[in-house]
Scaffold this motif. Structure first.
Motif, short mmCIF file in Angstrom:
data_model
loop_
_atom_site.label_atom_id
_atom_site.label_comp_id
_atom_site.label_asym_id
_atom_site.label_seq_id
_atom_site.Cartn_x
_atom_site.Cartn_y
_atom_site.Cartn_z
N TYR A 158 0.85 -1.20 0.00
CA TYR A 158 0.00 0.00 0.00
C TYR A 158 0.88 1.25 0.00
O TYR A 158 0.61 2.22 -0.72
CB TYR A 158 -0.91 0.01 1.23
CG TYR A 158 -2.13 -0.87 1.12
CD1 TYR A 158 -3.38 -0.33 0.85
CD2 TYR A 158 -2.04 -2.24 1.29
CE1 TYR A 158 -4.51 -1.13 0.77
CE2 TYR A 158 -3.15 -3.06 1.21
CZ TYR A 158 -4.39 -2.50 0.94
OH TYR A 158 -5.50 -3.30 0.84
N TRP A 159 1.91 1.23 0.81
CA TRP A 159 2.82 2.37 0.87
C TRP A 159 3.48 2.61 -0.49
O TRP A 159 3.56 3.74 -0.97
CB TRP A 159 3.88 2.12 1.95
CG TRP A 159 4.99 3.13 1.96
CD1 TRP A 159 6.24 3.01 1.43
CD2 TRP A 159 4.92 4.46 2.50
NE1 TRP A 159 6.96 4.18 1.61
CE2 TRP A 159 6.17 5.07 2.27
CE3 TRP A 159 3.92 5.18 3.17
CZ2 TRP A 159 6.46 6.38 2.69
CZ3 TRP A 159 4.20 6.48 3.58
CH2 TRP A 159 5.44 7.06 3.33
N ARG A 160 3.94 1.53 -1.12
CA ARG A 160 4.59 1.65 -2.43
C ARG A 160 3.64 2.24 -3.47
O ARG A 160 4.01 3.15 -4.23
CB ARG A 160 5.09 0.28 -2.89
CG ARG A 160 5.79 0.30 -4.25
CD ARG A 160 6.20 -1.10 -4.67
NE ARG A 160 5.07 -1.97 -4.89
CZ ARG A 160 4.37 -2.00 -6.03
NH1 ARG A 160 4.64 -1.15 -7.02
NH2 ARG A 160 3.36 -2.85 -6.18
N LEU A 161 2.43 1.74 -3.51
CA LEU A 161 1.48 2.21 -4.50
C LEU A 161 1.08 3.67 -4.25
O LEU A 161 0.92 4.46 -5.18
CB LEU A 161 0.23 1.33 -4.49
CG LEU A 161 0.43 -0.11 -4.97
CD1 LEU A 161 -0.81 -0.94 -4.68
CD2 LEU A 161 0.76 -0.15 -6.46
N ALA A 162 0.93 4.03 -2.98
CA ALA A 162 0.51 5.39 -2.64
C ALA A 162 1.59 6.41 -2.91
O ALA A 162 1.30 7.56 -3.24
CB ALA A 162 0.10 5.46 -1.17
N THR A 163 2.84 6.00 -2.77
CA THR A 163 3.94 6.96 -2.87
C THR A 163 4.71 6.86 -4.18
O THR A 163 5.74 7.50 -4.37
CB THR A 163 4.93 6.79 -1.70
OG1 THR A 163 5.45 5.45 -1.71
CG2 THR A 163 4.23 7.05 -0.37
N ALA A 164 4.21 6.04 -5.12
CA ALA A 164 4.84 5.92 -6.42
C ALA A 164 4.72 7.25 -7.17
O ALA A 164 3.96 8.13 -6.78
CB ALA A 164 4.18 4.79 -7.22
N ALA A 165 5.48 7.37 -8.22
CA ALA A 165 5.43 8.60 -9.02
C ALA A 165 3.99 8.90 -9.42
O ALA A 165 3.20 7.99 -9.67
CB ALA A 165 6.30 8.44 -10.26
#
Length: 244
Positions: A199-206
């Motif tokens: 979730y963190w990766r998807l939310a903070t992706a470019a």
């Protein structure tokens, strides 16, 4: 500090998500039906240095949900990341499920997600950034009759996520649905902290995320977890992602 709003807070995955975003420097807004769950989590997050705000609401009651979102945003500011984690999990087959139950559960499983997204999307689009993430499930990919209502809701939620993705991703807002294809359990393949990292990766992706769906089905996990007695093995198709 940016703000993450979680709708459907409980002791498992949503708690791990809240703690991950707190570590990442986010303030947390939280909505659940039970105040005791959010109060305890709020105290833990404040120890981590996060500002918190919470409200109780039934995600299937649109007026309550929107009032809760408005109240929380009035305390910590507008939402930068929305995570919709609310769902009703009542077992019933297609010939046993009543129309009344289906409508009621659909209000939580899908309509609440639609309403919450509509509440936060305008500000995200004005800024040209933000994220909306939905907790999906393997039932959206392969339904089992015992979970007819939840499967229909997760399938509709998946479709809603794809529509929002096509509308908002080109404008800088990340939208995705995370299909968690297993039972969330500490220490297992579906450890909540491990899933929270996604979730963190998807939310903070470019800005303008390219991936509209994450199917979380680690190698070695059981693709038939919704059918533990293997009653429907001969009538169900193992999802393509689980055959590799």
């Amino acid at each position: 500090m940016p703000n993450c709003l979680i709708v459907g807070v409980g002791p498992g995955l949503s708690q791990a998500i809240a703690q991950r975003f707190a570590r990442g420097g986010y303030n947390l807004g939280m909505i659940a039906r039970r105040a005791d769950l959010i109060e305890q989590l709020s105290e833990k997050l404040q120890v981590q240095g996060a500002q918190t705000a919470w409200a109780t609401a039934d995600a299937g009651n649109e007026a309550e949900l929107l009032d809760a979102i408005k109240s929380i945003e009035g305390m910590i500011g507008q939402t930068d990341v929305l995570i919709y984690n609310a769902a009703v999990m009542h077992a019933a087959g297609p010939l046993d499920l009543t129309s009344r139950a289906l409508r009621r559960e659909f209000e939580v499983n899908v309509v609440g997600a639609f309403a919450a997204s509509g509440a936060v999307a305008p500000n995200m689009l004005r800024k040209g950034k933000g994220a909306i993430l939905f907790t999906g499930g393997g039932l959206a990919l392969e339904p089992y009759p015992e979970w007819t209502s939840l499967a229909a809701g997760k399938a509709a939620l998946r479709s809603l996520a794809f529509s929002l993705f096509k509308e908002m991703s080109p404008k800088g807002v990340n939208v995705a649905v995370i299909a968690v294809c297993g039972i969330v359990k500490h220490g297992g393949l579906f450890d909540p902290a491990r899933i929270a990292e996604e979730y963190w990766r998807l939310a903070t992706a470019a800005d303008g995320l390219a991936d509209r769906e994450l199917i979380f089905q680690p190698a070695g996990s059981d693709p038939h977890y919704n059918d533990p007695e293997r009653v429907h093995v001969t009538t169900s198709i193992t999802p393509e992602h689980a055959r590799k």
